[in-house]
Structures are given as C-alpha cells and as structure tokens.
Design an enzyme around this catalytic site. Structure first.
Site, mmCIF file in Angstrom:
data_model
loop_
_atom_site.group_PDB
_atom_site.id
_atom_site.type_symbol
_atom_site.label_atom_id
_atom_site.label_comp_id
_atom_site.label_asym_id
_atom_site.label_seq_id
_atom_site.Cartn_x
_atom_site.Cartn_y
_atom_site.Cartn_z
ATOM 1 N N GLU A 134 -6.057 -1.925 -5.372
ATOM 2 C CA GLU A 134 -5.363 -2.201 -4.101
ATOM 3 C C GLU A 134 -6.203 -1.722 -2.917
ATOM 4 O O GLU A 134 -5.671 -1.207 -1.937
ATOM 5 C CB GLU A 134 -3.978 -1.548 -4.079
ATOM 6 C CG GLU A 134 -3.077 -2.120 -5.127
ATOM 7 C CD GLU A 134 -1.936 -2.928 -4.564
ATOM 8 O OE1 GLU A 134 -1.708 -2.931 -3.343
ATOM 9 O OE2 GLU A 134 -1.269 -3.584 -5.370
ATOM 10 N N ARG A 187 0.782 -1.246 0.000
ATOM 11 C CA ARG A 187 0.000 0.000 0.000
ATOM 12 C C ARG A 187 0.812 1.293 0.000
ATOM 13 O O ARG A 187 0.510 2.188 -0.803
ATOM 14 C CB ARG A 187 -1.025 -0.018 1.138
ATOM 15 C CG ARG A 187 -2.331 -0.557 0.630
ATOM 16 C CD ARG A 187 -3.408 -0.732 1.635
ATOM 17 N NE ARG A 187 -4.461 -1.517 0.989
ATOM 18 C CZ ARG A 187 -5.344 -2.263 1.604
ATOM 19 N NH1 ARG A 187 -5.329 -2.361 2.909
ATOM 20 N NH2 ARG A 187 -6.250 -2.915 0.920
HETATM 21 C C1 LIG Z 1 -6.721 -1.273 -13.610
HETATM 22 C C2 LIG Z 1 -6.930 -2.273 -12.514
HETATM 23 C C3 LIG Z 1 -5.889 -3.116 -12.150
HETATM 24 C C4 LIG Z 1 -6.077 -4.069 -11.155
HETATM 25 N N1 LIG Z 1 -5.075 -4.958 -10.864
HETATM 26 C C5 LIG Z 1 -5.347 -6.012 -10.061
HETATM 27 C C6 LIG Z 1 -4.394 -7.069 -9.903
HETATM 28 O O1 LIG Z 1 -3.297 -7.029 -10.453
HETATM 29 N N2 LIG Z 1 -4.753 -8.144 -9.159
HETATM 30 C C7 LIG Z 1 -5.967 -8.231 -8.536
HETATM 31 O O2 LIG Z 1 -6.217 -9.237 -7.879
HETATM 32 N N3 LIG Z 1 -6.877 -7.227 -8.636
HETATM 33 C C8 LIG Z 1 -6.599 -6.134 -9.385
HETATM 34 N N4 LIG Z 1 -7.531 -5.128 -9.532
HETATM 35 C C9 LIG Z 1 -8.810 -5.238 -8.840
HETATM 36 C C10 LIG Z 1 -9.049 -4.166 -7.802
HETATM 37 O O3 LIG Z 1 -8.276 -4.406 -6.666
HETATM 38 C C11 LIG Z 1 -10.561 -4.122 -7.535
HETATM 39 O O4 LIG Z 1 -11.163 -3.498 -8.660
HETATM 40 C C12 LIG Z 1 -10.906 -3.402 -6.268
HETATM 41 O O5 LIG Z 1 -10.501 -4.153 -5.170
HETATM 42 C C13 LIG Z 1 -12.416 -3.130 -6.151
HETATM 43 O O6 LIG Z 1 -13.169 -4.276 -6.402
HETATM 44 P P1 LIG Z 1 -14.394 -4.179 -7.429
HETATM 45 O O7 LIG Z 1 -13.897 -3.550 -8.670
HETATM 46 O O8 LIG Z 1 -15.026 -5.505 -7.543
HETATM 47 O O9 LIG Z 1 -15.418 -3.155 -6.756
HETATM 48 P P2 LIG Z 1 -16.540 -3.513 -5.665
HETATM 49 O O10 LIG Z 1 -15.947 -4.302 -4.564
HETATM 50 O O11 LIG Z 1 -17.729 -4.068 -6.368
HETATM 51 O O12 LIG Z 1 -16.879 -2.072 -5.109
HETATM 52 C C14 LIG Z 1 -17.803 -1.194 -5.767
HETATM 53 C C15 LIG Z 1 -17.999 0.051 -4.887
HETATM 54 O O13 LIG Z 1 -18.587 -0.351 -3.632
HETATM 55 C C16 LIG Z 1 -17.768 0.092 -2.558
HETATM 56 N N5 LIG Z 1 -17.831 -0.878 -1.461
HETATM 57 C C17 LIG Z 1 -17.711 -2.230 -1.529
HETATM 58 N N6 LIG Z 1 -17.801 -2.758 -0.302
HETATM 59 C C18 LIG Z 1 -17.965 -1.744 0.569
HETATM 60 C C19 LIG Z 1 -18.111 -1.638 1.978
HETATM 61 N N7 LIG Z 1 -18.068 -2.710 2.759
HETATM 62 N N8 LIG Z 1 -18.262 -0.406 2.534
HETATM 63 C C20 LIG Z 1 -18.293 0.694 1.747
HETATM 64 N N9 LIG Z 1 -18.155 0.671 0.402
HETATM 65 C C21 LIG Z 1 -17.983 -0.536 -0.177
HETATM 66 C C22 LIG Z 1 -16.368 0.199 -3.149
HETATM 67 O O14 LIG Z 1 -15.554 1.054 -2.385
HETATM 68 C C23 LIG Z 1 -16.666 0.734 -4.541
HETATM 69 O O15 LIG Z 1 -16.863 2.117 -4.486
HETATM 70 C C24 LIG Z 1 -7.337 -4.141 -10.496
HETATM 71 C C25 LIG Z 1 -8.375 -3.260 -10.847
HETATM 72 C C26 LIG Z 1 -8.194 -2.350 -11.847
HETATM 73 C C27 LIG Z 1 -9.353 -1.454 -12.232
#
Ligand SMILES: Cc1cc2nc3c(=O)[nH]c(=O)nc-3n(C[C@H](O)[C@H](O)[C@H](O)COP(=O)(O)OP(=O)(O)OC[C@H]3O[C@@H](n4cnc5c(N)ncnc54)[C@H](O)[C@@H]3O)c2cc1C
Length: 404
Positions: A384, A263
C-alpha cells in the site's frame, strides 16, 4: 465541535467484540496457518458466522461518521494475528476500489458477492501491481482493449502481488486503456467469477503474513462485458478527453484513489501488530528473572517498553486523525493519510524488533509469538505504498514541489 478522545459506547462495544474474536479464534490459529502458509478458510467462516466478515459489518463502519469504526476493528483483529487478519479484510481493498471508481449500480451488483454468504464465504482481489509497475503505477502494461463489435473489454497482461489473487471470486483489475496518456490513461474493471482467461500464476512464499494468500494473476485475452468498466463508458470517455486536452482533472488515477481511502486502515493494522508485541514483551519482562530480579527493573528494559508504548499511542493518534478527516470530508493538506501509514508501519517494525530483544533467545524462536509478529510487521513498510513513497507523497504535499 469539542475534541474528545473518549470512545462512544458503541465504539467500546465494537472494540470488545472484535477483541474477543481475535483472542478466542484468531490467536489460537495464528501459529498453525503461519507455519502451513495456507489460507485460513475455517477462520474466515467463523468470522462470517458472527457477521464480522460481511458486507453489512464493513458498510456500517464505512458510513460511521466518526471514521473510527474501521481503525478500532482493524487494530483489534490484527492484534490477534496479521496474516489471518489480512485474510479476513483483504476483500475490502477490492470493495474499496469499486466504491471509489464504480457507479452505485456497480457497487450494488458486485460488492455483496465479494463476501459470499455466511455458509460459503468468498474473497475478492484488487490487482494493480505488476512486475515492472510497483511504486511506479504509471509503468503499468496490462492492456484493456474495447472490442467495438460486441462492446466487450479484452484484458491482457500479468498482475503481481495480488492479495487473494486467483483464489478470489471477483477480481478488480486496473489496466491501460490509452497508453499515450500514462497514468491518466488507466481504468478499473471487474472480472466476474468464472470468466475464462484469468488464472493464478505463481503463489508467493513470504517472510510474514503467511496466512494471507499472495499471487500473480495472469490475464490472457480475458473478455469481460462492457458494463464491467468501473464508472461506465461515458465517464471514461470524458476523463480521457480531458486528459488529451491536457486539462487537469484534479482527480487521481484509479489505483491512487483506492489507496487514499485505505491507508489509515492499514496503519491501524500495523498499530495492532505493534501493540500485540508490546503487550507480550511487557508481561515477559515482569516474569523473566536475571541477576535475581525481573528484567523490567532495569531501566534499559523499562525505558524500551516506555518508548514502545509511547510510539504506539502516537501512531494510533495519527491513524485516528486521518480516519476522522476522511470520514468528515476534511481535505488532506499534508498527506495526513500517508503520514499515518508511514508512522504506524515504521512503529510496528521497530516495536516488534524491540519486543524480540526483550525476550532474548526466546524472542528468536517460533515457540514465542513475537518472532512471527516481527516478520508480519515488515509488510507495513512495503505494501500500500512503501515508506519511501509515503515520504514522497508527504514531501510533495507540504512543499508543492514535484520532488523525485
Ligand atoms: C504481501 C504483499 C501483498 C500485496 N498486495 C497487493 C494487492 O493486493 N494488490 C496490489 O495491487 N498490490 C499488492 N502488493 C504490491 C505492493 O503494493 C508493492 O509491492 C509496493 O507498492 C512496492 O512495489 P514493488 O514491490 O514493485 O517495489 P519497487 O517499486 O520496485 O520499490 C523498490 C524499492 O525502491 C523504492 N523506491 C521506488 N521508487 C522510489 C522513489 N521514487 N523514491 C524513493 N524510493 C523509491 C521503494 O520504496 C522500495 O524501497 C502487495 C505486496 C506484497 C509484498
């Protein structure tokens, strides 16, 4: 020990060296790779040639006691360009996972190959996120089943958003080994190069960091040798037994352990993007004349620049503190790693937006780099751990309450 904010000679050297590469090689290539949305292999090769893309370089920084080597290098590289920066450092997420969860033998066996060679650099991918398991890592569905006949693990499922997914030589994959244990029933695996049953799914077309490759990774009865389980069988069995007995192990699940280490480094990347946009806007404001004087002579513009610079410096201090705490083994009592990423990510979004405003119409066009920087900055409130998840981690840490 006295507190000092003065960098050592070595740190200043490092800063200069990475800055030079960022200015001379990364920046000139940034617009092209953003536009083409293609992985910048030639730039990676240049980074490998000078030793910036190498295990040697990252290992030296990982063992730097001050903890500042990585944040300094990240800030300079991402000042050059975030998309290309991520193409250069994406491998380190997979390497960090092997370091966090693997044995010394596994680190020695898998991490050097992740970088390839100077002549033929390779990349690695860390695959944790899934279509239904983003912030909620506990909802992971990818299964790892042990074939008792030959000791192989069989991986099945779909990973998404994997940086370098499908173009990587080595993929590190997290999977469920015991579905009844929720997040405590997960483990991490290395999928060696050329393993059948792993393939790239959809490649995502993105808003920013477009030089970085992001894709789905499909695991279809992907068989890997037993010793690709990170940490080994004995450790896993012990951990699962403790979880079954309901004994708190005090350890986080594998994906969380990886994110804890990475982080502050991600925060430093965001600081680099913010600083690039701020510097560009500062120079622009001195040159651009309206109403017969440079626009910086208006307080509205000058104060915006003052706020931008102040918030960038504040974010950097949080990043450096968290990196120093991690490297000196201090306990994070208020999720200081998450704090640094939260503030740096939100600063990057705000500062790049302010920079666009200072450039006026020019800031809204692709002829000027702040437009790209603003698109790039947004990822820092999402990957992240989103900003909301960082706040959740901090809130739980300071309150001891299981806030939802
Ligand atoms: C360009 C890019 C590169 C990435 N690289 C990697 C990688 O190398 N390896 C890997 O494993 N992942 C990777 N990721 C995944 C990334 O870590 C996830 O997109 C991120 O963790 C969010 O998950 P999600 O997209 O499913 O959003 P969601 O979890 O569906 O969240 C959607 C919204 O809801 C909010 N939310 C969800 N739960 C809560 C809660 N309990 N309280 C309040 N708000 C909440 C979130 O903050 C967000 O605003 C990457 C993503 C991107 C876009």
């Amino acid at each position: 020990m006295a507190v000092s904010f003065e960098l050592t000679e070595d740190q200043v050297e490092l800063q200069k060296w990475v800055h030079e590469f960022a200015a001379d090689v990364v920046r000139p290539a940034a617009a092209e790779y953003d536009e083409r949305e293609a992985f910048p292999w030639p730039v990676l090769q240049e980074a490998a040639k000078i030793g910036l893309y190498s295990l040697d370089f990252f290992a030296t920084q990982w063992f730097d006691e001050s903890g500042l080597g990585i944040p300094i290098a990240m800030e300079e590289l991402f000042w050059g360009d975030a998309g290309i920066g991520l193409a250069i450092v994406g491998t380190t997420l997979a390497a960090a996972s092997v370091r966090a969860n693997g044995t010394d033998e596994q680190v020695g066996r898998w991490v050097p190959g992740m970088f390839g060679t100077e002549a033929e650099p390779k990349v690695a991918a860390f695959c944790s996120s899934e279509p239904d398991a983003g912030s909620d890592v506990g909802a992971m569905r990818t299964r790892a089943v042990l074939d008792e006949r030959n000791g192989e693990w069989v991986l099945t499922g779909t990973k998404t958003w994997a940086t370098n997914g499908g173009i990587a030589d080595v993929h590190v994959v997290t999977a469920v080994v015991d579905p009844e244990l929720g997040a405590r029933g997960h483990a991490s695996f290395v999928v060696p190069p050329g393993t059948p049953g792993i393939s790239q799914g959809q490649k995502f077309l993105k808003h920013g960091i477009r030089a970085s490759h992001t894709a789905e990774v499909v695991l279809d009865d992907c068989r890997i040798p037993g010793d690709c389980l990170l940490g080994g069988r004995e450790k896993l069995d012990e951990r699962l037994a403790r979880a079954r007995e309901g004994v708190k192990s005090g350890r986080t699940q594998p994906s969380m352990a990886t994110f804890e280490r990475t982080r502050p480094a991600v925060g430093a990347q965001a600081v680099g993007v913010a600083r690039a946009a701020y510097e560009y806007a500062l120079e622009y404001a001195k040159q651009r004349v309206q109403f017969g004087r440079p626009i910086i002579e208006n307080q509205a513009i000058a104060f915006a620049l003052a706020d931008m610079k102040t918030s960038i410096d504040a974010a950097r201090l949080l990043v450096w503190r968290a990196a120093w705490m991690a490297s000196t083994g201090r306990q994070f009592t208020a999720a200081e790693g998450s704090m640094s990423k939260l503030v740096a990510g939100e600063t990057a979004v705000r500062v790049t937006e302010q920079a666009m405003q200072i450039l006026g119409g020019n800031g809204y066009t692709r002829d000027y780099p702040v437009e790209r920087m603003a698109r790039d900055a947004k990822i820092y409130t999402i990957f992240e751990g989103t900003s909301e998840i960082q706040r959740l981690v901090i809130a739980r840490s300071i309150s001891g309450v299981q806030i939802r």
